[in-house]
Design a protein around this motif. Structure first.
Motif, PDB file in Angstrom:
ATOM      1  N   GLN A 128      -3.945  -1.206   6.170  1.00 28.73           N
ATOM      2  CA  GLN A 128      -5.109  -1.544   5.346  1.00 28.73           C
ATOM      3  C   GLN A 128      -4.710  -2.431   4.159  1.00 28.73           C
ATOM      4  O   GLN A 128      -5.018  -2.133   3.001  1.00 28.73           O
ATOM      5  CB  GLN A 128      -5.815  -0.271   4.862  1.00 28.73           C
ATOM      6  N   ASN A 164       0.858  -1.191   0.000  1.00 32.91           N
ATOM      7  CA  ASN A 164       0.000   0.000   0.000  1.00 32.91           C
ATOM      8  C   ASN A 164       0.894   1.240   0.000  1.00 32.91           C
ATOM      9  O   ASN A 164       1.332   1.697   1.069  1.00 32.91           O
ATOM     10  CB  ASN A 164      -0.918   0.025   1.226  1.00 32.91           C
ATOM     11  N   ASP A 221      -3.741  -6.838   3.036  1.00 29.93           N
ATOM     12  CA  ASP A 221      -4.001  -8.252   3.323  1.00 29.93           C
ATOM     13  C   ASP A 221      -2.879  -8.796   4.217  1.00 29.93           C
ATOM     14  O   ASP A 221      -1.711  -8.815   3.815  1.00 29.93           O
ATOM     15  CB  ASP A 221      -4.050  -9.027   2.008  1.00 29.93           C
ATOM     16  N   PHE A 260       0.682   4.048   2.584  1.00 33.73           N
ATOM     17  CA  PHE A 260       1.007   3.792   3.993  1.00 33.73           C
ATOM     18  C   PHE A 260       2.328   4.473   4.346  1.00 33.73           C
ATOM     19  O   PHE A 260       3.303   4.412   3.600  1.00 33.73           O
ATOM     20  CB  PHE A 260       1.101   2.287   4.226  1.00 33.73           C
ATOM     21  N   GLN A 266      -3.564  -4.373   9.571  1.00 32.14           N
ATOM     22  CA  GLN A 266      -4.778  -3.586   9.817  1.00 32.14           C
ATOM     23  C   GLN A 266      -4.486  -2.094   9.725  1.00 32.14           C
ATOM     24  O   GLN A 266      -5.256  -1.333   9.136  1.00 32.14           O
ATOM     25  CB  GLN A 266      -5.342  -3.928  11.200  1.00 32.14           C
ATOM     26  N   TRP A 267      -3.371  -1.693  10.304  1.00 34.52           N
ATOM     27  CA  TRP A 267      -2.964  -0.284  10.261  1.00 34.52           C
ATOM     28  C   TRP A 267      -2.736   0.168   8.807  1.00 34.52           C
ATOM     29  O   TRP A 267      -3.197   1.234   8.397  1.00 34.52           O
ATOM     30  CB  TRP A 267      -1.685  -0.124  11.092  1.00 34.52           C
TER      31      TRP A 267
END
Length: 296
Positions: A125, A87, A127, A90, A122-123
């Motif tokens: 976002q 991501n 998989d 991020f 999770q932070w």
């Protein structure tokens, strides 16, 4: 504003090693886990602090400073960089205070790494399985446990995780205990041994898959003990190493099963006898009842 993520720990009741090659495994999320909290910072850096189950700080570092060379920092930075590859949005800016908090001792082997990876996923976002496979590797059952609130069947099919939440609450659970062997097992070493030594894998996978189903369904302690004894025999023969019961506890009045990588962390003891005093007399004081360990 503080944002907090949480993940459950794990224990693998059946299918150890062979789960890597597609065997069906019975995996158990634990009541113990790990949290990760993030709050914005104005200091222009990513400051990381890790607390143990007693709120003692066991790690503290400024990440991506270019100065730290310790293995923990290198591993953390690798996970975060992999997350950013998955991501790109991020951590565009690294202005955060991050604090992790374990609910179990670090040497228990309940998933300090897997709970961390799932929390970071999770932070970010992303998989969590992709983050695991591209950073640490492994079967992924521990990530599945981190995300679940009940026992699961876990299986890799075409290298993709298949997770089936199940009802697993054996009538004889009061006769089941988790005993810590007072040593941390390196799961990577165990996997390497399996990759090198395991014989007749297709047959092993089929037999362990069938045993997982039988172990899940039985409501008889006697039958359960017979099934885990057969499971131990199969892994022992495959890896050419003795079972933990024959090696350490030949006089135990019941059956013992290794969990996860053989040789350390927790074992499962099944018996109607005085399990707690037996293991304490042998020098193993950490004994946890099934109902106090497993989410159900």
């Amino acid at each position: 504003m503080i944002i907090t993520f949480y993940s459950h720990g794990k224990l693998l009741l059946t299918g150890e090693y062979a789960v890597l090659d597609g065997a069906l495994a019975l995996a158990l999320p634990t009541q113990y886990g790990q949290s990760l909290s993030i709050r914005p910072s104005t200091e222009g850096s990513l400051q990381w602090k890790s607390l143990d189950e007693r709120n003692n700080c066991w790690y503290q570092q400024i990440l991506f400073s270019g100065k730290a060379t310790d293995p923990i920092t290198q591993t953390l930075e690798k996970i975060l960089c992999t997350a950013k590859q998955l991501n790109p949005n991020f951590l565009i800016e690294k202005n955060f205070h991050v604090e992790t908090k374990l609910e179990f001792p670090r040497d228990w082997g309940l998933g300090s790494s897997s709970t961390l990876i799932n929390n970071i996923a999770q932070w970010a976002q992303i998989d969590a399985f992709k983050l695991l496979f591209e950073s640490f590797g492994g079967s992924g059952y521990d990530i599945a446990c981190a995300q679940q609130n009940k026992p699961i069947w876990y299986q890799l099919k075409d290298s993709q995780p298949e997770i089936t939440p199940i009802e697993y609450n054996p009538l004889f659970k009061d006769s089941l205990f988790f005993v810590h062997l007072n040593q941390k097992q390196n799961s990577k070493e165990g996997i390497q041994r399996y990759r090198k030594l395991a014989k007749h894998k297709n047959h092993l996978i089929e037999e362990l898959t069938n045993l997982t189903k039988e172990i899940t369904l039985t409501q008889s302690l006697e039958n359960f003990c017979s099934l885990i004894k057969e499971h131990e025999r199969l892994i022992s023969n495959s890896l050419d190493i003795p079972t933990v019961q024959s090696h350490l506890f030949p006089d135990f009045p019941g059956e013992i099963k290794s969990l996860g990588a053989w040789g350390g962390d927790f074992i499962l003891a099944a018996s109607n006898e005085d399990v707690i005093n037996y293991f304490k007399s042998k020098g193993y004081p950490t004994i946890i009842r099934y109902s106090d360990m497993i989410l159900s």
